[in-house]
Design a protein around this motif. Structure first.
Motif, short mmCIF file in Angstrom:
data_model
loop_
_atom_site.label_atom_id
_atom_site.label_comp_id
_atom_site.label_asym_id
_atom_site.label_seq_id
_atom_site.Cartn_x
_atom_site.Cartn_y
_atom_site.Cartn_z
N LEU A 578 0.83 -1.20 0.00
CA LEU A 578 0.00 0.00 0.00
C LEU A 578 0.87 1.24 0.00
CD1 LEU A 578 -2.89 -0.77 2.53
CD2 LEU A 578 -2.89 -1.00 0.04
N GLU A 579 0.29 2.32 -0.51
CA GLU A 579 0.97 3.62 -0.49
C GLU A 579 1.18 4.06 0.96
OE1 GLU A 579 1.48 7.74 -0.15
OE2 GLU A 579 -0.54 6.92 0.15
N GLY A 580 2.30 4.70 1.25
CA GLY A 580 2.74 4.97 2.61
C GLY A 580 1.76 5.75 3.46
N THR A 581 1.14 6.79 2.90
CA THR A 581 0.23 7.60 3.72
C THR A 581 -1.00 6.81 4.15
OG1 THR A 581 -0.79 8.47 1.69
CG2 THR A 581 0.99 9.77 2.69
N VAL A 582 -1.44 5.89 3.32
CA VAL A 582 -2.57 5.04 3.69
C VAL A 582 -2.11 3.98 4.70
CG1 VAL A 582 -4.29 3.37 2.85
CG2 VAL A 582 -3.71 5.38 1.48
N LEU A 583 -0.97 3.37 4.40
CA LEU A 583 -0.44 2.32 5.26
C LEU A 583 -0.23 2.81 6.69
CD1 LEU A 583 0.74 -0.65 5.16
CD2 LEU A 583 2.98 0.46 4.93
N ASP A 584 0.31 4.03 6.83
CA ASP A 584 0.65 4.58 8.14
C ASP A 584 -0.46 5.42 8.75
OD1 ASP A 584 3.13 3.41 8.03
OD2 ASP A 584 4.16 5.19 7.28
N MET A 625 -11.71 -3.44 13.56
CA MET A 625 -11.03 -3.56 12.27
C MET A 625 -11.23 -4.95 11.68
SD MET A 625 -7.54 -1.62 13.50
CE MET A 625 -6.57 -1.59 12.01
N MET A 626 -11.18 -5.97 12.53
CA MET A 626 -11.28 -7.34 12.04
C MET A 626 -12.72 -7.74 11.71
SD MET A 626 -8.40 -9.46 14.24
CE MET A 626 -9.10 -9.05 15.84
N LYS A 627 -13.68 -6.91 12.07
CA LYS A 627 -15.07 -7.21 11.72
C LYS A 627 -15.36 -6.89 10.26
CE LYS A 627 -18.42 -6.40 14.69
NZ LYS A 627 -18.84 -7.75 15.13
N HIS A 628 -14.48 -6.13 9.63
CA HIS A 628 -14.65 -5.87 8.20
C HIS A 628 -14.39 -7.14 7.40
CE1 HIS A 628 -15.08 -1.43 8.17
NE2 HIS A 628 -14.35 -1.49 9.27
N VAL A 629 -15.22 -7.34 6.38
CA VAL A 629 -15.08 -8.54 5.55
C VAL A 629 -13.75 -8.52 4.82
CG1 VAL A 629 -16.05 -9.82 3.60
CG2 VAL A 629 -17.58 -8.76 5.29
N SER A 630 -13.37 -7.38 4.28
CA SER A 630 -12.08 -7.24 3.62
C SER A 630 -11.39 -5.99 4.16
CB SER A 630 -12.25 -7.16 2.10
OG SER A 630 -13.02 -6.00 1.77
N TRP A 631 -10.06 -5.98 3.98
CA TRP A 631 -9.30 -4.85 4.51
C TRP A 631 -8.45 -4.27 3.37
CZ3 TRP A 631 -10.27 -2.19 8.55
CH2 TRP A 631 -9.34 -1.29 9.09
N ASN A 632 -8.89 -3.10 2.90
CA ASN A 632 -8.22 -2.48 1.77
C ASN A 632 -8.17 -0.97 1.97
OD1 ASN A 632 -10.86 -1.53 1.09
ND2 ASN A 632 -11.26 -3.51 0.08
N VAL A 633 -7.80 -0.24 0.95
CA VAL A 633 -7.65 1.21 1.07
C VAL A 633 -8.95 1.85 1.52
CG1 VAL A 633 -7.22 3.34 -0.22
CG2 VAL A 633 -5.77 1.33 -0.61
N ASP A 634 -10.09 1.42 0.93
CA ASP A 634 -11.37 2.04 1.27
C ASP A 634 -11.76 1.77 2.73
OD1 ASP A 634 -11.62 3.07 -1.26
OD2 ASP A 634 -12.78 1.35 -2.03
N THR A 635 -11.61 0.52 3.17
CA THR A 635 -12.01 0.22 4.55
C THR A 635 -11.05 0.87 5.55
OG1 THR A 635 -10.83 -1.90 4.28
CG2 THR A 635 -13.24 -1.93 4.07
N ILE A 636 -9.78 1.01 5.20
CA ILE A 636 -8.84 1.71 6.08
C ILE A 636 -9.29 3.15 6.29
CG2 ILE A 636 -6.49 2.64 6.22
CD1 ILE A 636 -5.52 0.02 4.92
N ARG A 637 -9.64 3.82 5.19
CA ARG A 637 -10.08 5.22 5.29
C ARG A 637 -11.40 5.32 6.04
NH1 ARG A 637 -8.33 6.71 -0.93
NH2 ARG A 637 -6.16 7.27 -0.44
N GLU A 638 -12.30 4.39 5.74
CA GLU A 638 -13.61 4.41 6.41
C GLU A 638 -13.45 4.22 7.92
OE1 GLU A 638 -17.47 1.43 6.80
OE2 GLU A 638 -16.26 1.37 4.97
N HIS A 639 -12.65 3.25 8.30
CA HIS A 639 -12.44 2.99 9.73
C HIS A 639 -11.71 4.17 10.38
CE1 HIS A 639 -11.50 0.83 13.44
NE2 HIS A 639 -10.24 1.20 13.29
N GLY A 640 -10.71 4.71 9.72
CA GLY A 640 -9.98 5.85 10.28
C GLY A 640 -10.89 7.04 10.52
N ASP A 641 -11.77 7.33 9.57
CA ASP A 641 -12.71 8.44 9.74
C ASP A 641 -13.64 8.19 10.92
OD1 ASP A 641 -11.63 9.77 7.58
OD2 ASP A 641 -13.17 9.09 6.14
#
Length: 657
Positions: A578-584, A625-641
């Protein structure tokens, strides 16, 4: 240093020509079976293997001379445990062969401002022979440690002689004549404070808080009622020094009833040092009139105060509670709370800190008296309103309990520990909320130094006229909010002392003053200053969702120190980077234990979910975080928000309070 060194036989040591006083700054008598057995065994071995005419040097006794001529007594600086044990051994041997001890009229060892120790020793010595119980010793006058030492001498000596085929008179003659001790007298101009600090006690350096106690006692010598004040300091210090035990249990029953209330021990009933001093003096002189029993009767009956869990047959370790802080650190917190000044919380600076803020103050003795009362009050508050780790019936967990007693049978008072706030079984969740928040604070600062949250809690409790559960919880939440937003996530971090003492724990930050870009940047990997950011978020999530999900409801804070990337930084083969700003970003981060971080760091999100299917989650944020079916860029941003919204919504609640 030109020290005066005199070699003495044990008879010369104990023959009464010199008196040895155990000063208040010394530890109480603490030798148990291991130490007493070793002392006897060393004498027996030397006599048995090296011949009955060879001298055995048992060690040294370091003393400071008080007075002159017939009024000379020696203040025991080092060696008091050995001296007391030898005295108990001589008392026991005198009962067996009184004709060999016509020179021993009374015990040579004396105890300064410890009447229970002196009375117990005198009662033991007054018994007619070894098998007699100590007659007419009231419970209030008994020192259990000295009595235990005497009973161990009774038990161990016959066994050691029998095992080595030695006759009693041979051993007695050898002990009195050929066992030698070196009495080392320090010069009259010795700086005792410095000496105490560098000397060894049984091979271990005196701890700084023991040196501090000696200095505090000495600073009270100029007062007209010095002895009473020193005795008060000593009693309070000893009661507070055991951080694993509730302070009420550090006082004998009569004093406990007067200090904390005869019926339930639930309130500190003195308002200042002078009241405390008078009460301790009066209680110390007060026994139970008309109730004088044989010690054998006392030992044969159950203690007056037992724990309800033990009475019910539950397994309980003697050290039921484990404190989140040590006594030296606690002393610094008390000084900080009492003065409201910028006190360093590093125990390595304990002596220099008290030198600066107490001994160099305008009225050192007056300040010490105020501090002694504050110490007692803070320990009482600490025991009842700050978490401990509780070990009971083979399990352990965080505990927020107060000590009380009951008389359910109308006769016997029994101690019991109940939830500080609300029902014992946790029906009132506000006790659990406070416990959860305090444990979140504690695990975020796992070291013993710089627990600023503890100062903030104690300061509130110390200043409150009345402790009300809702107000206490609100204060702790406000302190957590202030630490997170005014320090850890602020562009200009606030100072702890300003937040705690100047602002009373109130958070100054508001949502309008925090930019979206700024908070995302400060919540990214490598920028989060303290784990309280994660732990306070978990507390908010727990409080919000505890009624919806058993996994969330049963969550407990533990020491988790590693910030984990849920989507790995170095994924296994076949997983895209993943791109660094999303990863971190905050959405991809959670707090887990160091061991799990090492084990799981390169696992895929699916692999981590599989691992935690059979293990409790390390954090509530991770669980979501683990309740999400998949873990990708969109779910990372959604969870972070979503997580930032939880934090900002809590900050917005400041405007509504």
């Amino acid at each position: 240093m030109n020290e005066s060194i005199v070699q003495l036989s044990i008879r010369a040591l104990l023959d009464g020509r010199a008196r040895y006083v155990i000063p208040m700054y010394q530890r109480n008598y603490a030798w148990e079976e291991g130490e007493i057995s070793q002392l006897i065994q060393d004498v027996v071995d030397t006599m048995h293997h090296n011949g009955a005419s060879r001298d055995y040097y048992i060690g040294s006794l370091v003393v400071f001379r008080r007075g002159k001529g017939e009024d000379t007594i020696f203040e025991t600086i080092d060696g008091q445990q050995r001296l007391t044990t030898l005295s108990l051994l001589a008392v026991y041997l005198k009962k067996l062969q009184p004709e060999a001890f016509t020179w021993l009229s009374r015990p040579t060892v004396e105890f300064e401002c410890r009447p229970h120790s002196g009375k117990t020793f005198a009662a033991i010595a007054a018994a007619t022979h070894a098998d007699d119980p100590v007659e007419r010793l009231a419970p209030v006058d008994m020192n259990a440690e000295i009595l235990n030492g005497y009973r161990l001498v009774q038990k161990l000596l016959p066994v050691k002689l029998r095992e080595n085929g030695l006759a009693l008179d041979s051993f007695l003659n050898y002990l009195l004549t050929h066992v030698q001790i070196m009495r080392v007298e320090v010069p009259a101009d010795t700086d005792l404070n410095h000496y105490f600090e560098i000397m060894n006690n049984r091979g271990e350096q005196l701890e700084k808080h023991e040196v501090l106690k000696a200095r505090l006692l000495k600073a009270l010598e100029s007062l007209p009622d010095a002895k009473a004040c020193q005795s008060c300091l000593h009693q309070v210090w000893e009661a507070c020094a055991n951080m694993e035990k509730y302070v009420q249990m550090g006082f004998p029953p009569v004093q406990r009833d007067r200090l904390f209330g005869h019926h339930d021990w639930s309130a500190l009933r003195v308002a200042n040092f002078d009241e405390l001093k008078v009460l301790l003096q009066d209680a110390d002189k007060t026994g139970e009139p008309g109730i004088r029993r044989r010690l054998s009767e006392i030992l044969a009956e159950p203690p007056e105060v037992t724990n309800q869990a033990t009475r019910a047959g539950d397994e309980e370790t003697p050290e039921r509670f484990n404190s989140v802080i040590t006594f030296p650190h606690f002393l610094l917190h008390v000084l900080r709370v009492e003065t409201g000044k910028k006190i360093p919380l590093d125990d390595k600076r304990l002596l220099s800190t008290f030198e600066e803020f107490v001994f160099r103050s305008d009225d050192p003795a007056g300040h010490i008296k105020r501090f002694v009362y504050s110490l007692l009050r803070c320990k009482y508050l600490y025991d009842h309103y700050i978490i401990k780790r509780e070990f009971l019936r083979g399990t352990d967990g965080w505990s927020l309990k107060r000590l009380t007693c009951n008389t359910s049978d109308g006769k016997t008072r029994r101690s019991q520990y109940v939830n500080t706030f609300g029902a014992e079984e946790g029906d009132d969740l506000i006790n659990r909320r406070i416990l959860m928040l305090l444990s979140a604070f504690h695990v975020s600062t796992p070291t013993l130094v710089y627990k600023h949250w503890l100062s903030a809690a104690l300061h509130y409790l110390f200043m409150a006229e009345r402790i009300e559960v809702g107000a206490y919880l609100s204060h702790l939440e406000s302190v957590a909010r202030a630490f997170v937003f005014d320090r850890f996530l602020a562009e200009q971090p606030a100072e702890y002392d300003d937040m705690i003492f100047q602002r009373g724990g109130r958070c100054q930050a508001r949502p309008a003053s925090i930019s979206s870009e700024g908070i995302r940047c400060r919540l990214s990997f490598g920028s989060i200053e303290n784990n309280l950011v994660f732990n306070y978020l978990d507390y908010l999530l727990w409080n919000k969702r505890k009624g919806e999900d058993p996994q969330v409801r049963d969550f407990e804070f533990t020491f988790r120190s590693s910030v984990e990337h849920h989507y790995p930084r170095n994924p296994l083969t076949g997983l895209a980077r993943l791109e660094g700003t999303v990863l971190d970003s905050f959405g991809n981060l959670c707090l887990i234990s160091h061991s799990k971080n090492s084990r799981l760091s390169n696992f895929t999100p699916e692999g981590k979910k599989e691992f935690y299917a059979a293990n409790a989650p390390d954090s509530i944020k991770q669980y979501l975080m683990m309740k999400h079916v998949s873990w990708n860029v969109d779910t990372i941003r959604e969870h972070g928000d979503a997580m930032i919204d939880v934090l900002m919504s809590d900050l917005a609640s400041c405007d509504q309070n």
